[in-house]
Design a protein around this motif. Structure first.
Motif, PDB file in Angstrom:
ATOM      1  N   ASP A 193      46.955  38.803  48.221  1.00 57.98           N
ATOM      2  CA  ASP A 193      45.532  39.129  48.218  1.00 57.98           C
ATOM      3  C   ASP A 193      45.222  40.276  49.171  1.00 57.98           C
ATOM      4  OD1 ASP A 193      44.758  37.281  46.307  1.00 57.98           O
ATOM      5  OD2 ASP A 193      44.504  35.686  47.781  1.00 57.98           O
ATOM      6  N   TYR A 229      42.010  44.727  50.128  1.00 62.68           N
ATOM      7  CA  TYR A 229      41.795  43.313  49.849  1.00 62.68           C
ATOM      8  C   TYR A 229      41.437  43.110  48.381  1.00 62.68           C
ATOM      9  CZ  TYR A 229      41.538  42.975  54.928  1.00 62.68           C
ATOM     10  OH  TYR A 229      41.823  43.045  56.272  1.00 62.68           O
ATOM     11  N   ARG A 230      41.943  42.009  47.821  1.00 63.69           N
ATOM     12  CA  ARG A 230      41.620  41.687  46.437  1.00 63.69           C
ATOM     13  C   ARG A 230      40.126  41.385  46.313  1.00 63.69           C
ATOM     14  NH1 ARG A 230      44.986  40.475  42.453  1.00 63.69           N
ATOM     15  NH2 ARG A 230      46.691  40.007  43.910  1.00 63.69           N
ATOM     16  N   VAL A 254      37.241  39.756  44.267  1.00 65.47           N
ATOM     17  CA  VAL A 254      37.121  38.692  43.261  1.00 65.47           C
ATOM     18  C   VAL A 254      35.906  38.874  42.362  1.00 65.47           C
ATOM     19  CG1 VAL A 254      38.314  37.042  44.735  1.00 65.47           C
ATOM     20  CG2 VAL A 254      35.818  37.181  44.826  1.00 65.47           C
ATOM     21  N   ASN A 301      39.077  36.334  52.301  1.00 71.86           N
ATOM     22  CA  ASN A 301      38.668  37.227  51.207  1.00 71.86           C
ATOM     23  C   ASN A 301      37.352  37.898  51.570  1.00 71.86           C
ATOM     24  OD1 ASN A 301      37.742  38.368  48.773  1.00 71.86           O
ATOM     25  ND2 ASN A 301      39.020  36.956  47.622  1.00 71.86           N
TER      26      ASN A 301
END
Length: 215
Positions: A18, A64-65, A67, A211
């Protein structure tokens, strides 16, 4: 390292992590920005950068992933459009066989380059870093005085202090110009939990513990 090796390494991180780390051992701002631009095509968002290693020669950026649905849609579209990336095929946003941005990707790379440069120069100009370099200057002067080199202490201390003041001034001017460019491009200036100034896209949140884009 070849283009395919570089891209396949990034894709392995994208598939399993991630947080993707983009690093350049020679500290090239442009190379890191280009690679970060590729990673962003797979649904990631730039987070932070700093220098590390001996003489701070290694430049590291973290992405960073994201979402959010639009980011996941971007990732799916990129995977569908570039199935052979890292295996001899074209790379999103790059000229065939290279990691040189296409005209339509140049602006994204330029923005990433500015954000990375701002983070790195802000770190170098932090209060902690300034205390460190001034302590080194004082230590040099004290050592010369102990050795009886009074003239050397005076001249050496003055020259080093002048150099540091000029370097800090140049850094301030550079960050001000970057701020102007990013603000004009629609990025928002915010302060993180440590009081550091950061630049975010509209709707983006600061990186959190896991996240940065959730919630």
């Amino acid at each position: 390292m070849s283009v395919d090796s570089t891209v396949s390494g990034l894709l392995r991180q994208i598939a399993t992590q991630d947080v993707v780390e983009v690093r350049d051992e020679m500290g090239s701002l442009k190379r890191v920005a280009v690679r970060a631009a590729v990673v962003e095509q797979y649904g990631f968002e730039y987070g932070a950068s700093w220098r590390e290693g001996h003489n701070k020669s290694i430049l590291v950026a973290f992405l960073y992933r994201d979402v959010r649905p639009e980011a996941r849609a971007r990732e799916a579209a990129t995977i569908a459009a570039f199935p052979q990336a890292g295996r001899g095929g074209p790379v999103p946003g790059m000229r065939p066989g290279t990691l040189k941005p296409l005209p339509e990707a140049e602006q994204a790379v330029a923005h990433l380059k500015d954000r990375i440069a701002f983070d790195v120069t802000a770190e170098a100009a932090s209060a902690k870093q300034k205390r460190f370099v001034w302590a080194i200057t004082a230590g040099l002067v004290l050592t010369l005085l102990i050795c009886g080199l009074y003239l050397g202490a005076l001249i050496g201390g003055a020259l080093l202090a002048g150099f540091l003041l000029a370097a800090f001034r140049i850094g301030d001017v550079r960050r001000r110009k970057i701020t102007e460019r990013l603000t004009a491009a629609g990025f928002a200036a915010v302060r993180d939990e440590h009081g550091r100034q950061r630049f975010l896209r509209p709707g983006q949140q600061l990186p959190g513990h896991a996240n940065p884009f959730a919630g």
